[in-house]
Design a protein around this motif. Structure first.
Motif, mmCIF file in Angstrom:
data_model
loop_
_atom_site.group_PDB
_atom_site.id
_atom_site.type_symbol
_atom_site.label_atom_id
_atom_site.label_comp_id
_atom_site.label_asym_id
_atom_site.label_seq_id
_atom_site.Cartn_x
_atom_site.Cartn_y
_atom_site.Cartn_z
ATOM 1 N N ASP A 73 -6.433 -4.951 0.806
ATOM 2 C CA ASP A 73 -5.970 -3.572 0.955
ATOM 3 C C ASP A 73 -6.105 -3.164 2.415
ATOM 4 O OD1 ASP A 73 -5.406 -0.850 0.807
ATOM 5 O OD2 ASP A 73 -6.393 -0.645 -1.133
ATOM 6 N N THR B 282 -5.804 0.042 -6.690
ATOM 7 C CA THR B 282 -6.813 -1.014 -6.633
ATOM 8 C C THR B 282 -6.458 -2.164 -7.565
ATOM 9 O OG1 THR B 282 -8.514 0.591 -6.049
ATOM 10 C CG2 THR B 282 -9.273 -1.511 -6.956
ATOM 11 N N GLY C 22 0.822 -1.212 0.000
ATOM 12 C CA GLY C 22 0.000 0.000 0.000
ATOM 13 C C GLY C 22 0.850 1.252 0.000
ATOM 14 N N MET D 28 -3.445 -4.184 -6.126
ATOM 15 C CA MET D 28 -3.865 -4.964 -4.952
ATOM 16 C C MET D 28 -4.626 -6.219 -5.403
ATOM 17 S SD MET D 28 -3.077 -3.940 -1.878
ATOM 18 C CE MET D 28 -2.380 -2.541 -1.023
#
Length: 196
Positions: free
Chosen positions: A191, A181, A91, A184
């Motif tokens: 996430d 997004t 992240g 991930m």
């Protein structure tokens, strides 16, 4: 010429080069076809000074790509992806990459030598490979896709986000969110910040 004068001259040369690269980053982000004269004007130096330092626009663009690559590595290093869970580190890596997208637009308006471009990706690839191994070892990332594929796909998605910004289809914030997004999901990671 005295040693003091030579030092001052070297400082001035370095200052002019840095000013030209910085002006090129800003100017090309707004006007991709800006000339050497326009970039020199934005840097506060004469066109002849720009040509003396870089010779051609292509050489200046290579210096811009090198500077943006240096900045990108510094930003990614600041994301501290060696600590925390692999998902948290991913992240932070993706957030750091997202902050670079708008600035990186300036580097992609001229064709780069593919060997040089590949070399610029090596430090990012190495960081991603280590992170993917850590995520797999901890069970946080999917194991059905090859590491090399995940690395290549991540870089390709970054280029796609950059392209979407350049053609005006997405603004940098939306592109960064879509990039995060997508990666991930690609990694099979949960996430750690699902509100993003």
């Amino acid at each position: 010429m005295s040693e003091i004068r030579r030092r001052r001259q070297r400082v001035e040369v370095g200052r002019n080069r840095a000013a030209l690269v910085e002006a090129a980053i800003r100017t090309l982000a707004e006007r991709p076809e800006a000339s050497m004269a326009e970039i020199a004007s934005a840097a506060g130096v004469a066109r002849q000074t720009a040509h003396a330092h870089f010779g051609t626009r292509e050489v200046l663009l290579a210096a811009v790509r090198d500077e943006l690559s240096r900045r990108a590595i510094a930003v990614l290093d600041a994301a501290d992806i060696e600590h925390g869970t692999a998902s948290e580190a991913l992240g932070r890596f993706l957030d750091a990459t997202g902050t670079l997208l708008a600035e990186q637009v300036a580097s992609s308006h001229a064709a780069a030598d593919s060997e040089q471009e590949a070399a610029r990706h090596v430090p990012v690839e190495q960081r991603l490979e280590a992170l993917i191994r850590r995520g797999r070892d901890s069970g946080e990332f999917t194991t059905d896709l090859e590491t090399g594929w995940l690395v290549a796909a991540t870089i390709a998605l970054g280029h796609t986000a950059d392209h979407q910004i350049r053609i005006g289809r997405l603004d940098a914030q939306v592109a960064a969110s879509q990039f995060r997004t997508s990666v991930m999901h690609l990694y099979g990671a949960n996430d750690p910040d699902p509100a993003r």
